[in-house]
Design a protein around this motif. Structure first.
Motif, PDB file in Angstrom:
ATOM      1  N   SER A  48       0.853  -1.190   0.000  1.00 30.76           N
ATOM      2  CA  SER A  48       0.000   0.000   0.000  1.00 30.76           C
ATOM      3  C   SER A  48       0.889   1.240   0.000  1.00 30.76           C
ATOM      4  CB  SER A  48      -0.931   0.003   1.215  1.00 30.76           C
ATOM      5  OG  SER A  48      -0.162   0.091   2.406  1.00 30.76           O
ATOM      6  N   ARG A  49       0.258   2.382  -0.206  1.00 32.46           N
ATOM      7  CA  ARG A  49       0.981   3.666  -0.165  1.00 32.46           C
ATOM      8  C   ARG A  49       0.126   4.688   0.579  1.00 32.46           C
ATOM      9  NH1 ARG A  49      -1.382   3.401  -5.218  1.00 32.46           N
ATOM     10  NH2 ARG A  49      -2.641   5.224  -5.790  1.00 32.46           N
ATOM     11  N   VAL A  50       0.800   5.672   1.188  1.00 32.43           N
ATOM     12  CA  VAL A  50       0.100   6.728   1.908  1.00 32.43           C
ATOM     13  C   VAL A  50      -0.418   7.744   0.898  1.00 32.43           C
ATOM     14  CG1 VAL A  50       0.304   8.595   3.584  1.00 32.43           C
ATOM     15  CG2 VAL A  50       1.455   6.411   3.997  1.00 32.43           C
ATOM     16  N   GLU A  51      -1.729   7.965   0.909  1.00 30.98           N
ATOM     17  CA  GLU A  51      -2.358   8.900  -0.014  1.00 30.98           C
ATOM     18  C   GLU A  51      -2.388  10.320   0.547  1.00 30.98           C
ATOM     19  OE1 GLU A  51      -4.546   9.882  -3.608  1.00 30.98           O
ATOM     20  OE2 GLU A  51      -3.248   8.226  -2.998  1.00 30.98           O
ATOM     21  N   SER A  52      -2.637  10.438   1.853  1.00 29.63           N
ATOM     22  CA  SER A  52      -2.708  11.777   2.446  1.00 29.63           C
ATOM     23  C   SER A  52      -2.506  11.690   3.942  1.00 29.63           C
ATOM     24  CB  SER A  52      -4.054  12.443   2.142  1.00 29.63           C
ATOM     25  OG  SER A  52      -5.113  11.731   2.755  1.00 29.63           O
ATOM     26  N   LEU A  53      -2.138  12.835   4.515  1.00 29.41           N
ATOM     27  CA  LEU A  53      -1.961  12.977   5.958  1.00 29.41           C
ATOM     28  C   LEU A  53      -2.571  14.305   6.363  1.00 29.41           C
ATOM     29  CD1 LEU A  53      -0.731  12.180   8.721  1.00 29.41           C
ATOM     30  CD2 LEU A  53       1.358  13.341   8.007  1.00 29.41           C
ATOM     31  N   LYS A  54      -3.448  14.271   7.339  1.00 24.90           N
ATOM     32  CA  LYS A  54      -4.155  15.475   7.762  1.00 24.90           C
ATOM     33  C   LYS A  54      -4.115  15.590   9.268  1.00 24.90           C
ATOM     34  CE  LYS A  54      -8.667  17.775   7.466  1.00 24.90           C
ATOM     35  NZ  LYS A  54     -10.061  17.647   6.961  1.00 24.90           N
ATOM     36  N   VAL A  55      -3.746  16.774   9.757  1.00 28.81           N
ATOM     37  CA  VAL A  55      -3.709  17.039  11.190  1.00 28.81           C
ATOM     38  C   VAL A  55      -4.899  17.916  11.555  1.00 28.81           C
ATOM     39  CG1 VAL A  55      -2.417  18.035  13.099  1.00 28.81           C
ATOM     40  CG2 VAL A  55      -1.206  16.876  11.236  1.00 28.81           C
ATOM     41  N   ILE A  56      -5.753  17.426  12.424  1.00 37.86           N
ATOM     42  CA  ILE A  56      -6.874  18.196  12.945  1.00 37.86           C
ATOM     43  C   ILE A  56      -6.452  18.683  14.319  1.00 37.86           C
ATOM     44  CG2 ILE A  56      -9.320  18.159  13.539  1.00 37.86           C
ATOM     45  CD1 ILE A  56      -9.665  15.786  11.682  1.00 37.86           C
ATOM     46  N   GLU A  57      -6.094  19.966  14.413  1.00 40.24           N
ATOM     47  CA  GLU A  57      -5.502  20.515  15.625  1.00 40.24           C
ATOM     48  C   GLU A  57      -6.370  20.249  16.844  1.00 40.24           C
ATOM     49  OE1 GLU A  57      -2.667  21.831  16.182  1.00 40.24           O
ATOM     50  OE2 GLU A  57      -1.933  21.884  14.121  1.00 40.24           O
ATOM     51  N   GLY A  58      -5.720  19.670  17.850  1.00 40.85           N
ATOM     52  CA  GLY A  58      -6.400  19.417  19.101  1.00 40.85           C
ATOM     53  C   GLY A  58      -7.330  18.226  19.090  1.00 40.85           C
ATOM     54  N   GLU A  59      -7.456  17.549  17.957  1.00 36.51           N
ATOM     55  CA  GLU A  59      -8.420  16.453  17.877  1.00 36.51           C
ATOM     56  C   GLU A  59      -7.801  15.147  17.408  1.00 36.51           C
ATOM     57  OE1 GLU A  59     -11.928  17.323  15.715  1.00 36.51           O
ATOM     58  OE2 GLU A  59     -12.240  19.272  16.679  1.00 36.51           O
ATOM     59  N   ALA A  60      -7.238  15.127  16.192  1.00 33.75           N
ATOM     60  CA  ALA A  60      -6.826  13.829  15.651  1.00 33.75           C
ATOM     61  C   ALA A  60      -5.799  13.988  14.542  1.00 33.75           C
ATOM     62  CB  ALA A  60      -8.037  13.066  15.124  1.00 33.75           C
TER      63      ALA A  60
ATOM     64  N   ILE B 220      -6.333   8.699  14.260  1.00 33.60           N
ATOM     65  CA  ILE B 220      -5.644   8.529  15.534  1.00 33.60           C
ATOM     66  C   ILE B 220      -5.971   9.740  16.394  1.00 33.60           C
ATOM     67  CG2 ILE B 220      -3.417   8.140  16.658  1.00 33.60           C
ATOM     68  CD1 ILE B 220      -2.377   7.230  13.891  1.00 33.60           C
ATOM     69  N   GLU B 221      -6.761   9.542  17.431  1.00 31.01           N
ATOM     70  CA  GLU B 221      -7.231  10.658  18.249  1.00 31.01           C
ATOM     71  C   GLU B 221      -6.078  11.283  19.028  1.00 31.01           C
ATOM     72  OE1 GLU B 221     -10.486   9.457  20.626  1.00 31.01           O
ATOM     73  OE2 GLU B 221     -11.811   9.091  18.913  1.00 31.01           O
ATOM     74  N   HIS B 222      -6.168  12.621  19.175  1.00 33.19           N
ATOM     75  CA  HIS B 222      -5.166  13.448  19.863  1.00 33.19           C
ATOM     76  C   HIS B 222      -3.837  13.374  19.104  1.00 33.19           C
ATOM     77  CE1 HIS B 222      -7.936  14.035  23.124  1.00 33.19           C
ATOM     78  NE2 HIS B 222      -8.000  12.740  23.349  1.00 33.19           N
TER      79      HIS B 222
ATOM     80  N   PHE C 147       2.372  13.238  18.138  1.00 33.99           N
ATOM     81  CA  PHE C 147       2.344  11.789  17.969  1.00 33.99           C
ATOM     82  C   PHE C 147       2.869  11.477  16.567  1.00 33.99           C
ATOM     83  CE2 PHE C 147       0.597   7.644  17.030  1.00 33.99           C
ATOM     84  CZ  PHE C 147       0.887   6.957  18.196  1.00 33.99           C
ATOM     85  N   ARG C 148       4.074  10.940  16.514  1.00 39.16           N
ATOM     86  CA  ARG C 148       4.716  10.669  15.231  1.00 39.16           C
ATOM     87  C   ARG C 148       4.363   9.252  14.756  1.00 39.16           C
ATOM     88  NH1 ARG C 148       8.826  11.823  11.753  1.00 39.16           N
ATOM     89  NH2 ARG C 148       9.845   9.991  10.847  1.00 39.16           N
ATOM     90  N   VAL C 149       4.020   9.140  13.472  1.00 40.16           N
ATOM     91  CA  VAL C 149       3.746   7.865  12.837  1.00 40.16           C
ATOM     92  C   VAL C 149       4.792   7.623  11.764  1.00 40.16           C
ATOM     93  CG1 VAL C 149       2.097   6.498  11.489  1.00 40.16           C
ATOM     94  CG2 VAL C 149       1.273   8.031  13.295  1.00 40.16           C
ATOM     95  N   ASP C 150       5.578   6.572  11.931  1.00 42.16           N
ATOM     96  CA  ASP C 150       6.567   6.232  10.917  1.00 42.16           C
ATOM     97  C   ASP C 150       5.931   5.603   9.694  1.00 42.16           C
ATOM     98  OD1 ASP C 150       8.603   7.220  12.422  1.00 42.16           O
ATOM     99  OD2 ASP C 150       9.257   5.277  13.216  1.00 42.16           O
ATOM    100  N   ARG C 151       4.941   4.725   9.944  1.00 45.75           N
ATOM    101  CA  ARG C 151       4.340   3.997   8.836  1.00 45.75           C
ATOM    102  C   ARG C 151       3.068   3.307   9.302  1.00 45.75           C
ATOM    103  NH1 ARG C 151       6.657  -1.531   6.157  1.00 45.75           N
ATOM    104  NH2 ARG C 151       5.240  -1.661   4.382  1.00 45.75           N
ATOM    105  N   VAL C 152       2.117   3.189   8.395  1.00 48.38           N
ATOM    106  CA  VAL C 152       0.938   2.356   8.616  1.00 48.38           C
ATOM    107  C   VAL C 152       1.106   1.129   7.732  1.00 48.38           C
ATOM    108  CG1 VAL C 152      -1.565   2.158   8.463  1.00 48.38           C
ATOM    109  CG2 VAL C 152      -0.524   4.335   9.154  1.00 48.38           C
ATOM    110  N   ALA C 153       1.440  -0.006   8.351  1.00 45.75           N
ATOM    111  CA  ALA C 153       1.736  -1.240   7.616  1.00 45.75           C
ATOM    112  C   ALA C 153       0.498  -2.126   7.593  1.00 45.75           C
ATOM    113  CB  ALA C 153       2.909  -1.972   8.262  1.00 45.75           C
ATOM    114  N   LEU C 154      -0.100  -2.283   6.413  1.00 44.63           N
ATOM    115  CA  LEU C 154      -1.268  -3.144   6.266  1.00 44.63           C
ATOM    116  C   LEU C 154      -0.829  -4.607   6.146  1.00 44.63           C
ATOM    117  CD1 LEU C 154      -3.414  -1.082   3.735  1.00 44.63           C
ATOM    118  CD2 LEU C 154      -3.442  -1.004   6.227  1.00 44.63           C
ATOM    119  N   HIS C 155      -1.666  -5.505   6.622  1.00 46.92           N
ATOM    120  CA  HIS C 155      -1.360  -6.926   6.538  1.00 46.92           C
ATOM    121  C   HIS C 155      -2.651  -7.724   6.538  1.00 46.92           C
ATOM    122  CE1 HIS C 155      -1.321  -6.006  10.967  1.00 46.92           C
ATOM    123  NE2 HIS C 155      -2.212  -6.977  10.926  1.00 46.92           N
ATOM    124  N   ARG C 156      -2.517  -9.011   6.229  1.00 46.64           N
ATOM    125  CA  ARG C 156      -3.649  -9.920   6.319  1.00 46.64           C
ATOM    126  C   ARG C 156      -3.173 -11.230   6.944  1.00 46.64           C
ATOM    127  NH1 ARG C 156      -5.157 -13.020   0.745  1.00 46.64           N
ATOM    128  NH2 ARG C 156      -3.062 -13.613   0.096  1.00 46.64           N
TER     129      ARG C 156
END
Length: 451
Positions: free
Chosen positions: A91-103, A180-182, A216-225
């Motif tokens: 998979s690939r990351v399509e977008s990243l959005k920061v909602i200040e104070g929320e998520a 991811i909240e907060h 809150f830093r995210v290095d990667r979202v690794a999908l799996h099955r």
């Protein structure tokens, strides 16, 4: 002398005819077959058989309705070892959005040839955190369908506990949004700043605590099955509740000892049922010997539960062990003892296999103190017949005390009956000698003149 031999022969034949058939096997059980035709017959062994036999099962015999011994083999029932393998999904990351104070929102898209996932790992370098994560799926990136909610956490400050996996159902979506909240949190510094001030003769002290705000830093979202496969062979087991005979808390050694009735089952695992939560304790399994209790296995018992999150490991594995009793010893340390409400045991499944003849009935005999393991060729025969041979599964009837059971000579000695046996033998020899002498005197006595 001819008359003496005749008398002795008659005496021995009469004694042999009047002597009852004897056996050193205490128990017998009929083998119940639904179809008395010729077939490879499989008879699973149960708890009463294990309770009444010795280690290695050398004291088991199979007889037909004529009393003749029938060749058989005792085999362990096996199955393919089922394993759950985590397979990565491209998979690939399509977008990243920061909602200040929320998520923090991360949208990932599957590659064209990628299979559908059923989980993801939110990989982050941070420690000491807890976050709620919502997962949504979409086909077009416009309409989003909620799939699952979960928590990711790291409690390294308190114990070795970290879980960054989120599971969700596979429902045909190709785009996934992870909320991811907060997007940041507050972390207290372990250090305090002390200050002093003097107002006249009075001294005042103040402590200052530093609060660090970190993203809150995210290095990667690794999908799996998860893919289930079969790896090698393993024995099948049957789980049963074991009676807890004793629970002892030793405050001096800071351990809890739990003794269970094992019934001489061929156990390979003990599983605890506990009402306590959030613990991580070393434990071991012991069996009694003439020299005292000895280890048969060690492991760690743990159960973590907070909100919707739950993870447990309450099993202790060990090599196959047969004993009347087993003991679980849990290291409590300075923590309160665990509240254990039950113990289950997993025993290896074994079965007797033999070739049954048409029209014959069979019985299983077991429980001898002196019988050696039989030497049969049944293993080779059953292997040659192969899995395609006609086969039936039979059951064991009720346990019946063998009416012809007599303790073996070794057992008689152990029970103090050797002197009585010796007395019977001496009396028999003396009686035979007396009869022989009487017959000899009768042969030598003079006869009268009649015929």
């Amino acid at each position: 002398m001819t008359a003496a031999r005749l008398v002795l022969s008659t005496l021995l034949v009469s004694a042999a005819a009047s002597a009852p058939a004897q056996t050193t096997f205490k128990y017998r059980r009929d083998i119940l077959r639904d179809d008395p035709t010729e077939a490879v017959t499989v008879v699973p062994l149960d708890a009463p058989v294990y309770a009444g036999t010795r280690d290695g099962l050398p004291d088991v015999r199979l007889r037909d309705d004529r009393g003749e011994e029938v060749p058989f083999a005792i085999r362990v029932q096996t199955k393919g070892r089922s394993v759950l393998v985590r397979e990565p999904v491209a998979s690939r990351v399509e977008s990243l959005k920061v909602i200040e104070g929320e998520a923090l929102e991360v949208v990932t898209v599957l590659e064209d040839d990628a299979p559908e996932p059923d989980g993801a790992a939110i990989q982050t370098p941070l420690v000491d955190f807890e976050r709620r994560v919502r997962v949504l799926g979409s086909l077009d990136g416009e309409t989003w369908t909620p799939l699952a909610e979960g928590r990711i956490l790291d409690y390294s400050r308190f114990m070795d506990m970290r879980d960054v996996d989120v599971a969700f159902p596979a429902r045909g979506f190709r785009m996934f949004k992870f909320v991811i909240e907060h997007e940041s949190d507050e972390q207290r510094s372990p250090y305090y700043q002390l200050s002093r001030a003097r107002d006249g003769d009075e001294e005042r002290r103040a402590e200052t605590e530093t609060i660090l705000r970190r993203p809150f830093r995210v290095d990667r979202v690794a999908l799996h099955r998860a893919v289930r496969g079969v790896e090698g062979e393993e024995p099948t087991t049957t789980r049963a509740a074991l009676a807890v005979e004793r629970v002892e808390v030793d405050p001096r050694e800071r351990v809890t000892r739990i003794e269970v009735a094992a019934g001489r089952l061929p156990l390979t695992r003990l599983s605890l049922r506990a009402t306590s939560r959030n613990f991580h304790r070393p434990a071991r399994v012991l069996r009694p010997t003439d020299a005292g209790w000895v280890d048969v296995g060690r492991g760690t018992l743990s159960l973590y539960q907070l909100g919707d999150f739950r993870r447990e490991e309450l099993t202790l594995d060990f090599p196959e062990t047969r004993a009347d009793r087993l003991r679980i010893e849990i290291e409590d340390g300075d923590s309160p003892p665990l509240e254990v409400v039950g113990v289950d045991g997993d025993s290896v499944d074994r079965r007797v296999e033999f070739v049954a003849a048409a029209g014959r009935s069979y019985r299983l005999e077991y429980g001898s103190d002196a019988a050696d393991a039989p030497r049969h060729d049944a293993d080779a025969v059953l292997a040659a017949l192969g899995p395609g041979a006609p086969q039936e599964v039979a059951t064991l009837g009720p346990v019946v005390a063998n009416p012809d059971y007599r303790p073996s000579p070794r057992r008689a000695v152990a029970l103090g009956g050797a002197w009585m046996l010796l007395a019977v033998v001496v009396m028999t020899v003396v009686l035979a000698w007396a009869i022989l002498q009487a017959v000899r005197r009768a042969d030598k006595a003079p006869t009268d003149g009649w015929g």
